[in-house]
Design a protein around this motif. Structure first.
Motif, PDB file in Angstrom:
ATOM      1  N   GLU A   1      65.433  44.086  -9.193  1.00  0.00           N
ATOM      2  CA  GLU A   1      64.379  43.482  -8.229  1.00  0.00           C
ATOM      3  C   GLU A   1      65.594  43.634  -6.802  1.00  0.00           C
ATOM      4  N   SER A   2      66.058  45.109  -6.179  1.00  0.00           N
ATOM      5  CA  SER A   2      66.975  44.235  -5.086  1.00  0.00           C
ATOM      6  C   SER A   2      66.589  44.986  -3.722  1.00  0.00           C
ATOM      7  N   ASP A   3      67.014  44.490  -3.150  1.00  0.00           N
ATOM      8  CA  ASP A   3      66.369  44.782  -1.276  1.00  0.00           C
ATOM      9  C   ASP A   3      66.556  46.128  -1.600  1.00  0.00           C
ATOM     10  N   TRP A   4      67.170  47.979  -1.118  1.00  0.00           N
ATOM     11  CA  TRP A   4      66.180  48.454  -1.313  1.00  0.00           C
ATOM     12  C   TRP A   4      65.420  48.591  -2.568  1.00  0.00           C
ATOM     13  N   VAL A   5      64.644  47.992  -3.781  1.00  0.00           N
ATOM     14  CA  VAL A   5      63.631  48.137  -4.097  1.00  0.00           C
ATOM     15  C   VAL A   5      62.206  47.815  -3.534  1.00  0.00           C
ATOM     16  N   ARG A   6      62.359  46.222  -2.218  1.00  0.00           N
ATOM     17  CA  ARG A   6      61.418  45.833  -2.167  1.00  0.00           C
ATOM     18  C   ARG A   6      61.239  46.862  -1.003  1.00  0.00           C
ATOM     19  N   ASN A   7      62.522  47.273  -0.001  1.00  0.00           N
ATOM     20  CA  ASN A   7      61.914  48.027   1.367  1.00  0.00           C
ATOM     21  C   ASN A   7      61.164  49.280   0.520  1.00  0.00           C
ATOM     22  N   VAL A   8      61.676  50.405  -0.413  1.00  0.00           N
ATOM     23  CA  VAL A   8      61.280  51.117  -0.762  1.00  0.00           C
ATOM     24  C   VAL A   8      59.721  50.690  -1.127  1.00  0.00           C
ATOM     25  N   ARG A   9      58.986  49.692  -1.350  1.00  0.00           N
ATOM     26  CA  ARG A   9      57.543  49.143  -2.004  1.00  0.00           C
ATOM     27  C   ARG A   9      57.247  48.855  -0.580  1.00  0.00           C
ATOM     28  N   ALA A  10      57.450  48.784   0.923  1.00  0.00           N
ATOM     29  CA  ALA A  10      57.142  48.731   1.737  1.00  0.00           C
ATOM     30  C   ALA A  10      57.336  49.999   2.483  1.00  0.00           C
ATOM     31  N   GLN A  11      57.596  50.415   2.667  1.00  0.00           N
ATOM     32  CA  GLN A  11      58.460  51.687   3.553  1.00  0.00           C
ATOM     33  C   GLN A  11      58.724  53.088   2.068  1.00  0.00           C
ATOM     34  N   PRO A  12      57.055  53.041   1.506  1.00  0.00           N
ATOM     35  CA  PRO A  12      57.866  54.577   0.496  1.00  0.00           C
ATOM     36  C   PRO A  12      58.903  55.933   0.813  1.00  0.00           C
ATOM     37  N   ARG A  13      58.862  56.056   2.716  1.00  0.00           N
ATOM     38  CA  ARG A  13      59.175  57.251   2.975  1.00  0.00           C
ATOM     39  C   ARG A  13      60.868  56.999   2.592  1.00  0.00           C
ATOM     40  N   VAL A  14      61.751  57.771   2.434  1.00  0.00           N
ATOM     41  CA  VAL A  14      63.262  57.605   1.810  1.00  0.00           C
ATOM     42  C   VAL A  14      63.577  59.108   2.512  1.00  0.00           C
ATOM     43  N   ARG A  15      65.078  59.014   2.692  1.00  0.00           N
ATOM     44  CA  ARG A  15      65.837  60.014   2.989  1.00  0.00           C
ATOM     45  C   ARG A  15      67.254  60.029   1.834  1.00  0.00           C
ATOM     46  N   LEU A  16      66.884  61.047   1.097  1.00  0.00           N
ATOM     47  CA  LEU A  16      68.255  60.987   0.063  1.00  0.00           C
ATOM     48  C   LEU A  16      69.105  63.035   0.275  1.00  0.00           C
ATOM     49  N   GLY A  17      70.693  62.252   0.448  1.00  0.00           N
ATOM     50  CA  GLY A  17      71.076  63.110   1.164  1.00  0.00           C
ATOM     51  C   GLY A  17      70.582  63.637   2.967  1.00  0.00           C
ATOM     52  N   SER A  18      70.293  64.928   2.642  1.00  0.00           N
ATOM     53  CA  SER A  18      68.839  64.854   3.905  1.00  0.00           C
ATOM     54  C   SER A  18      67.831  65.338   3.664  1.00  0.00           C
TER      55      SER A  18
ATOM     56  N   GLN B   1      74.765  60.041  -4.705  1.00  0.00           N
ATOM     57  CA  GLN B   1      74.000  60.669  -2.919  1.00  0.00           C
ATOM     58  C   GLN B   1      73.776  59.207  -2.438  1.00  0.00           C
ATOM     59  N   THR B   2      73.591  59.485  -1.298  1.00  0.00           N
ATOM     60  CA  THR B   2      73.050  58.696  -0.209  1.00  0.00           C
ATOM     61  C   THR B   2      72.135  58.206   0.140  1.00  0.00           C
ATOM     62  N   LEU B   3      71.627  57.517  -0.589  1.00  0.00           N
ATOM     63  CA  LEU B   3      69.788  56.444   0.005  1.00  0.00           C
ATOM     64  C   LEU B   3      69.794  56.321   0.929  1.00  0.00           C
ATOM     65  N   THR B   4      68.976  56.638   1.651  1.00  0.00           N
ATOM     66  CA  THR B   4      68.401  56.165   2.950  1.00  0.00           C
ATOM     67  C   THR B   4      67.159  55.064   3.254  1.00  0.00           C
ATOM     68  N   VAL B   5      66.948  53.783   2.915  1.00  0.00           N
ATOM     69  CA  VAL B   5      65.812  53.772   3.418  1.00  0.00           C
ATOM     70  C   VAL B   5      64.944  52.560   4.976  1.00  0.00           C
ATOM     71  N   THR B   6      64.515  52.372   4.798  1.00  0.00           N
ATOM     72  CA  THR B   6      63.988  51.612   6.027  1.00  0.00           C
ATOM     73  C   THR B   6      63.654  49.888   5.513  1.00  0.00           C
ATOM     74  N   ARG B   7      64.550  49.337   6.135  1.00  0.00           N
ATOM     75  CA  ARG B   7      63.892  47.773   5.807  1.00  0.00           C
ATOM     76  C   ARG B   7      63.225  47.240   6.026  1.00  0.00           C
ATOM     77  N   ARG B   8      62.512  46.197   5.052  1.00  0.00           N
ATOM     78  CA  ARG B   8      61.208  45.905   5.671  1.00  0.00           C
ATOM     79  C   ARG B   8      61.024  44.798   7.247  1.00  0.00           C
ATOM     80  N   GLY B   9      62.230  44.405   7.380  1.00  0.00           N
ATOM     81  CA  GLY B   9      61.899  43.105   8.576  1.00  0.00           C
ATOM     82  C   GLY B   9      61.821  43.386   9.662  1.00  0.00           C
ATOM     83  N   SER B  10      63.649  44.257   9.496  1.00  0.00           N
ATOM     84  CA  SER B  10      64.141  44.784  11.600  1.00  0.00           C
ATOM     85  C   SER B  10      63.668  46.243  11.641  1.00  0.00           C
TER      86      SER B  10
END
Length: 127
Positions: free
Chosen positions: A61-78, A27-36
């Motif tokens: 500890e991938s980029d998406w993991v660090r991004n989720v830690r910084a901004q825990p609101r995510v989208r999975l699919g819709s 499934q597609t996980l969409t997260v917010t990049r912590r820098g941009s």
């Protein structure tokens, strides 16, 4: 924490195919990049245990993991969720449920990063 960087071909070709087709139960996980603040999309396999959806980082500890830690609101699919990191002692059952869903492709990652502490896990709560 360790990180296994995926090769260029996986990042730029395989992941796009997986997100477009749902290959490998992804499934597609969409997260917010912590820098941009821009969106980052990643194909993920999502185990469900007792009605709770989980995200598992096979590569550490991938980029998406660090991004989720910084901004825990995510989208999975819709659907929108809030992600909460699961403490290391509670990750075992989630990882055990994840591995057969993801298949043989992830076995090398668990061999290279054998400790549950190396695989961040997040529980998803509907937003």
């Amino acid at each position: 924490m360790a990180y296994l960087k995926p090769p260029w071909f996986v990042r730029n070709v395989v992941n796009r195919i997986a997100m477009a087709t749902g290959a490998g139960r992804s499934q597609t996980l969409t997260v917010t990049r912590r820098g941009s603040g821009q969106a980052q999309q990643i194909p993920v396999v999502v185990p469900v245990i007792d009605g709770v959806k989980y995200l598992v980082s096979t590569r550490g500890e991938s980029d998406w993991v660090r991004n989720v830690r910084a901004q825990p609101r995510v989208r999975l699919g819709s659907d929108d969720y809030v992600a909460a990191e699961v403490p290391v002692p509670q990750r075992g059952p989630v990882i055990a449920a994840y591995r057969p869903l993801a298949g043989k492709v992830v076995e090398g990652y668990f061999r290279d990063l054998p400790d549950d502490a190396d695989h961040p896990v997040f529980a998803l709560t509907p937003a």
